[in-house]
Design an enzyme around this catalytic site. Sequence first.
Site, PDB file in Angstrom:
ATOM      1  N   SER A  57      -9.803   2.337   3.045  1.00  0.00           N
ATOM      2  CA  SER A  57      -8.878   3.056   2.199  1.00  0.00           C
ATOM      3  C   SER A  57      -7.904   2.154   1.440  1.00  0.00           C
ATOM      4  CB  SER A  57      -8.072   4.035   3.054  1.00  0.00           C
ATOM      5  OG  SER A  57      -7.275   3.336   3.996  1.00  0.00           O
ATOM      6  N   SER A 117     -10.122  -0.112   7.211  1.00  0.00           N
ATOM      7  CA  SER A 117      -9.636   0.030   5.840  1.00  0.00           C
ATOM      8  C   SER A 117      -9.086  -1.221   5.183  1.00  0.00           C
ATOM      9  CB  SER A 117      -8.568   1.115   5.783  1.00  0.00           C
ATOM     10  OG  SER A 117      -9.190   2.360   5.728  1.00  0.00           O
ATOM     11  N   LYS A 144       0.854  -1.196   0.000  1.00  0.00           N
ATOM     12  CA  LYS A 144       0.000   0.000   0.000  1.00  0.00           C
ATOM     13  C   LYS A 144       0.887   1.242   0.000  1.00  0.00           C
ATOM     14  CE  LYS A 144      -3.783   2.160   2.688  1.00  0.00           C
ATOM     15  NZ  LYS A 144      -4.783   2.000   3.757  1.00  0.00           N
TER      16      LYS A 144
HETATM   17  N1  GLN Z   1     -13.014   4.960   6.791  1.00  0.00           N
HETATM   18  C1  GLN Z   1     -12.312   5.253   8.002  1.00  0.00           C
HETATM   19  C2  GLN Z   1     -11.746   6.634   7.965  1.00  0.00           C
HETATM   20  O1  GLN Z   1     -11.873   7.263   6.957  1.00  0.00           O
HETATM   21  C3  GLN Z   1     -11.242   4.242   8.235  1.00  0.00           C
HETATM   22  C4  GLN Z   1     -10.010   4.504   7.461  1.00  0.00           C
HETATM   23  C5  GLN Z   1      -8.905   3.578   7.799  1.00  0.00           C
HETATM   24  O2  GLN Z   1      -9.138   2.536   8.422  1.00  0.00           O
HETATM   25  N2  GLN Z   1      -7.706   3.954   7.427  1.00  0.00           N
HETATM   26  O3  GLN Z   1     -11.197   7.108   8.914  1.00  0.00           O
END
Ligand code: GLN
Length: 505
Positions: A162, A186, A87
């Site tokens: 994400s 995410s 990632k």
């Molecule tokens: N969707 C959540 C956020 O925007 C989780 C994101 C994540 O786990 N990095 O904070």
Amino acid sequence: MYYTIKETVAALKSGETTSEKLVQSSIETFTADQKSEKPLNAFLEIYGDAIECAKKADAEIAEARANGTIESLYKSKPLLGLPFANKDNISSKGHKLTCSSKILEGYVAPYNATVIARLVEAGAIPLGRCNQDEFAMGSSTEYSTYGATRNPINRDYVSGGSSGGSAAAVSANQALFGLGTETGGSVRLPASYCGIYGLKPTYGVLSRWGVVAYGSSLDQVGVLGHTPQDIAIPLSAMSGVDFYDDTSADLPRSENLAELSAYKDFSSLKIAVPKQFEEAKGLDQDVKKVFEDTKAWFVSKGAKIETVDLPVLEASIASYYVIALSEAASNLSRFDGIRYGNRVDNQKGYDQLYIDTRSKGFGPEVKRRIIIGNYVLSEQFSGTTYKKGMSIRARIQREVAALFESYDLILCPTCPTASFRLGEKYDDPLAMYLSDLYTVFVNLARIPSISVPAGFTSKENKASSQMPVGIQFAGKMFDDVKLLEIAQAWEEDHKACGIPVKENK
Ligand code: GLN
């Protein structure tokens, strides 16, 4: 590309394939995809040295085969020659690292994250970096500077976020396994949207050294794969105490990961289903149906399921966003144009340099979160918001831990809905935040959870084409191996990711 790690290792050992061929096939798919009408946009880049690393692995494999030492070679390097998707917020030495943000355009990682160093030590090959929401803030990978990652099951739909790039890469068979990061779901959310497995380990099991921080008390690296075994093997290579991360910890029973067995003792398994999740507004009917089917499977195996009442869960989204955004505002203050990445200097002094660099470098969602985070932390509000968020978190931790004194598993959907159309929630941040309804309590409580591919939305559902639905198995802290064993039992009964690609040919 083969379907599972074990199949691929067998083919590498026998000489049926080579690491170079695997990397080459990924490069070809990546190049063809970039030219397609609706590119997946899973990888932002295939690393320039991937082929060279593959050739080195092939030489090692060939030599060991000739010497009759291939088995012992794979004992010491269980991932030798296997390419994986990284990632864009995990440092891989000498490679670009941008968090899909303009502010880090051109930044090159000066060292390996511990998770990367350990995978490389086990012989794996960093194949490339995958798209993500900018600084991992989002649930659809639409908040990336480089455009959204499409869902491989239906390219008009989001891949989830994400870590949408890594999930799409694995789901589309462009990589055998992938790394993602979690702050609030995410890894599990895109796994659910793309129809694969995604594990968020117990906080601390995977070192955060070299991973760009978003909300440090919640951040955790996670793994995506076609089967629980495909997650277990890399997890065993990466897990454990790391000198560079004081919050890191050893994973109990990790010796069972290399040969993951399917869980058998279902008759003594007690499962809790929080009432608050079953009754949540916004839970899609198709997701509910898949959830009922999953419960029925557990019951058919002999497990006991009970509904539990945990009112504090209703505050988990509010608590999560207060804490995550406060930590984000603080963590992202380091991107100032002096220490990292791009600088915009109009020769008007330091203050203006910071303002111009950050105004130009960050996208709208990241700015929104920095503003909220700083507001929440400001002196006049921190008592009513930040401290309240923290006390709710403490209650969630306490009550979840207490629940695990009587239960082995919390069962719930991964997300209230399946994947949605590109653009559907882009302009509605609140709707986007609600996608995390079922995932964030896990990060707040620091427990492990795996999203398993459990079914599809129905044909009759006009709101969506048939899209995958994930269900979460969440366990108590450090029960990661048990969770994977339960998921492996699920996999053996369902072949959940569909027909393996090889049989499909
Ligand atoms: N969707 C959540 C956020 O925007 C989780 C994101 C994540 O786990 N990095 O904070």
